[in-house]
Design a protein around this motif. Structure first.
Motif, short mmCIF file in Angstrom:
data_model
loop_
_atom_site.label_atom_id
_atom_site.label_comp_id
_atom_site.label_asym_id
_atom_site.label_seq_id
_atom_site.Cartn_x
_atom_site.Cartn_y
_atom_site.Cartn_z
N GLU A 51 20.68 22.57 -21.27
CA GLU A 51 19.73 23.75 -21.95
C GLU A 51 18.90 22.89 -22.71
O GLU A 51 17.18 22.67 -21.98
CB GLU A 51 20.75 24.77 -22.06
CG GLU A 51 19.63 25.49 -23.49
CD GLU A 51 18.82 26.65 -22.05
OE1 GLU A 51 19.42 26.41 -21.32
OE2 GLU A 51 18.41 26.66 -22.47
N ARG A 54 16.05 21.18 -20.27
CA ARG A 54 15.94 21.67 -19.94
C ARG A 54 14.43 22.37 -20.29
O ARG A 54 13.24 23.06 -19.66
CB ARG A 54 16.23 23.39 -19.19
CG ARG A 54 16.58 24.28 -17.99
CD ARG A 54 17.30 25.08 -17.42
NE ARG A 54 17.83 26.34 -18.16
CZ ARG A 54 18.03 26.86 -17.89
NH1 ARG A 54 17.06 27.66 -17.11
NH2 ARG A 54 18.40 28.22 -19.01
N TYR A 56 13.22 20.99 -22.20
CA TYR A 56 11.23 19.53 -22.89
C TYR A 56 12.35 18.81 -23.90
O TYR A 56 11.51 18.49 -24.19
CB TYR A 56 10.43 19.74 -22.14
CG TYR A 56 10.45 20.43 -20.92
CD1 TYR A 56 11.05 20.07 -19.70
CD2 TYR A 56 9.11 21.55 -20.90
CE1 TYR A 56 10.48 20.00 -18.79
CE2 TYR A 56 9.17 22.14 -19.73
CZ TYR A 56 9.88 21.23 -18.55
OH TYR A 56 9.70 22.30 -16.98
N THR A 184 6.93 22.24 -5.78
CA THR A 184 8.57 21.39 -5.80
C THR A 184 8.13 19.80 -4.43
O THR A 184 7.42 20.27 -3.76
CB THR A 184 9.77 22.49 -4.67
OG1 THR A 184 9.56 23.83 -5.78
CG2 THR A 184 10.72 21.46 -4.25
N GLU A 196 15.96 14.13 -10.68
CA GLU A 196 16.78 14.01 -10.22
C GLU A 196 16.52 15.32 -9.02
O GLU A 196 16.30 16.29 -9.39
CB GLU A 196 18.01 14.28 -10.31
CG GLU A 196 18.59 12.66 -11.24
CD GLU A 196 18.83 11.73 -10.33
OE1 GLU A 196 19.73 11.85 -9.80
OE2 GLU A 196 18.17 10.45 -10.04
N GLY A 197 17.02 15.48 -7.34
CA GLY A 197 17.42 16.62 -7.21
C GLY A 197 15.37 17.15 -6.58
O GLY A 197 14.63 15.74 -6.26
N ARG A 198 14.73 18.48 -6.76
CA ARG A 198 13.61 18.14 -6.44
C ARG A 198 13.19 19.66 -7.91
O ARG A 198 12.85 20.05 -6.97
CB ARG A 198 13.30 18.40 -5.35
CG ARG A 198 13.00 17.47 -4.03
CD ARG A 198 13.77 17.91 -2.94
NE ARG A 198 12.35 18.69 -2.89
CZ ARG A 198 12.44 19.12 -1.28
NH1 ARG A 198 13.36 18.98 -0.72
NH2 ARG A 198 10.90 19.92 -1.44
N PRO A 199 13.03 18.79 -8.81
CA PRO A 199 12.62 20.34 -10.28
C PRO A 199 11.22 20.53 -10.03
O PRO A 199 10.14 19.13 -9.37
CB PRO A 199 12.86 19.44 -11.37
CG PRO A 199 12.58 18.11 -11.17
CD PRO A 199 13.08 18.08 -9.58
N PRO A 200 10.26 21.23 -9.94
CA PRO A 200 9.66 21.48 -10.45
C PRO A 200 8.43 21.05 -11.02
O PRO A 200 8.79 20.34 -11.94
CB PRO A 200 9.29 23.46 -10.98
CG PRO A 200 10.53 23.66 -10.59
CD PRO A 200 11.59 21.85 -10.52
N TRP A 202 4.11 19.69 -11.81
CA TRP A 202 2.66 20.37 -11.68
C TRP A 202 2.22 18.74 -10.84
O TRP A 202 2.17 18.19 -10.57
CB TRP A 202 2.30 19.60 -13.70
CG TRP A 202 2.45 20.35 -14.29
CD1 TRP A 202 3.68 20.11 -15.56
CD2 TRP A 202 1.71 21.76 -14.85
NE1 TRP A 202 3.50 21.45 -16.13
CE2 TRP A 202 2.31 22.24 -16.65
CE3 TRP A 202 0.60 22.56 -14.54
CZ2 TRP A 202 1.83 23.26 -16.39
CZ3 TRP A 202 -0.25 23.62 -15.11
CH2 TRP A 202 0.53 23.64 -16.16
N PRO A 226 6.72 17.75 -16.02
CA PRO A 226 6.22 18.54 -17.69
C PRO A 226 7.61 18.35 -18.37
O PRO A 226 7.05 18.30 -19.76
CB PRO A 226 6.94 18.97 -16.67
CG PRO A 226 7.88 19.66 -15.79
CD PRO A 226 6.76 18.37 -14.96
#
Lengths: 239, 239
Positions: A51, A54, A56, A184, A196-200, A202, A226
């Motif tokens: 969390e 998330r 940052y 994405t 990791e993965g394909r987080p959003p 900019w 970000p």
DNA sequence: GAGTGGTCTAGACCACTAC
DNA sequence: TAGTGGTCTAGACCACTCC
């Protein structure tokens, strides 16, 4: 009255408060330690740290630990700012390795935005942007090959920033148009930026012209993490 | 060659491909069903769905199910667009309930930006923005009380949008200055927008003036949910 | 080799939604 | 009442980092 918060969110808030005045880069206790200290399972302690990631507030490194995040302000407005200038202004250390330089046939979109004829060729310049040795930015720039005699060679000679190169040729850079959104990334971009993965991320699309002649000099697609860059987009005068 | 992907990311990509051409709002299989179909634990199936939620591809509703996301484009540029206009243009149904109207003493920042004297009072107008009955926006606007005789009363009379009210008084709205960033909401804002935890949201600060006289009419702080609104920030002319 | 975060399992209880 | 997503546990193995 107040809705009951799940354990991991309460724990996240506690940890957030504790590390609020810690210096960037300082290491937090491990998942196992936190689990023991707060008498929860490792997964719950882990959820709390995720969390915070998330938000940052922390950065997590496989096999190493969880660290207080170091984030750099990145203000995008009508004034054109180079990567190294921007990072240095934030008090961090920039680097800008070139991943590739190619002369290619531009896509239709690139041709349109740069006002190029159908048979034109462009230089594709792919660079990474690092903040304190952390990958934060992937920039794909497209420039007309004929900006100046021998222009592509200048780039290949290990120039750190594009702005000085263009300035030395005699251009005055101006941000003509820009668009920013949260998008994405394609898998290739996600890999290059080591997420990791394909987080959003900019996505900033940017068209630079010469302030004097109005000639379009550069179109660039910049992907930004970000969690490393606190991107702010501004227009008009705050004054 | 290719790095080994964890199961939940492979599964996420599979599901993403499957639902790519599904209509918005369509319901996906449940976590238990997916776990059984792909022979993984429920937690792994769950992680895959959470990854898709992180990419804003699906929306998850407690006790109900997982649905293909419906996202609305929100383009912010120098032209001022009202909430209902923007949502309608995207083909969705807007609503704009007012949460509160108060006359207050403004903070220093508000006074500065609106060019108000030290003893001025402003109207604080708090509204929600809904897209197809999903909360997507929380807007706190501040306006000088003396915009027109009886101005606060006009607001209280259930006006849906602010723009028509100001236009009817005779102002021509112009976005004077704006700034957008991804930020962590305070707990109160997170609650109002019905998001779990405090995930990053778009914060758009906005100063609107009258195009004719240059008078500053409104300062607003808008929090936006990125899973509902695909915010794009643009300046210059794309032409 | 010890410690760390990343993944995965099987199982459990809960609050909520929909019927 | 049945089904759903949200939370939580105890335990396990892995790849990775750091010493």
């Amino acid at each position: 009255m107040t809705a009951a918060q799940p354990t991991y969110l309460v724990l996240a808030d506690q940890i957030a408060e504790e590390i609020a005045d810690w210096p960037p880069g300082k290491r937090l206790a491990s998942e196992v330690d936190l689990a023991e200290r707060y008498s929860v399972s490792r997964l719950t302690a882990r959820a709390a740290l995720q969390e915070l990631e998330r938000r940052y507030l922390v950065r997590r490194a496989k096999g190493s630990g969880t660290y207080v995040a170091e984030r750099v302000d990145y203000l995008i407005n009508s004034r054109f700012t180079s990567w190294s200038e921007m990072v240095r202004k934030a008090g961090a250390t920039p680097s800008r390795p070139t991943v590739g330089v190619n002369v290619i046939r531009p896509s239709e979109e690139i041709r349109d935005r740069l006002r190029l004829p159908a048979d034109a060729r462009v230089v594709e310049l792919v660079r990474l942007g690092l903040v304190n040795d952390v990958v934060a930015n992937l920039n794909r720039s497209y420039l007309p090959v004929d900006l100046a005699p021998g222009f592509p060679d200048l780039l290949a000679n290990g120039a750190i920033d594009l702005a000085p190169v263009l300035s030395s040729i005699g251009y005055r850079l101006k941000r003509l148009w820009a668009r920013a959104e949260l998008a994405t990334p394609d898998p290739e971009t996600a890999r290059a930026l080591q997420v990791e993965g394909r987080p959003p991320l900019w996505l900033v699309i940017n068209c630079v012209s010469d302030a004097t002649t109005g000639r379009r000099l550069q179109l660039s697609y910049a992907w930004n993490r970000p969690d490393v860059l606190h991107v702010q987009f501004e227009f008009g005068n705050p004054d």
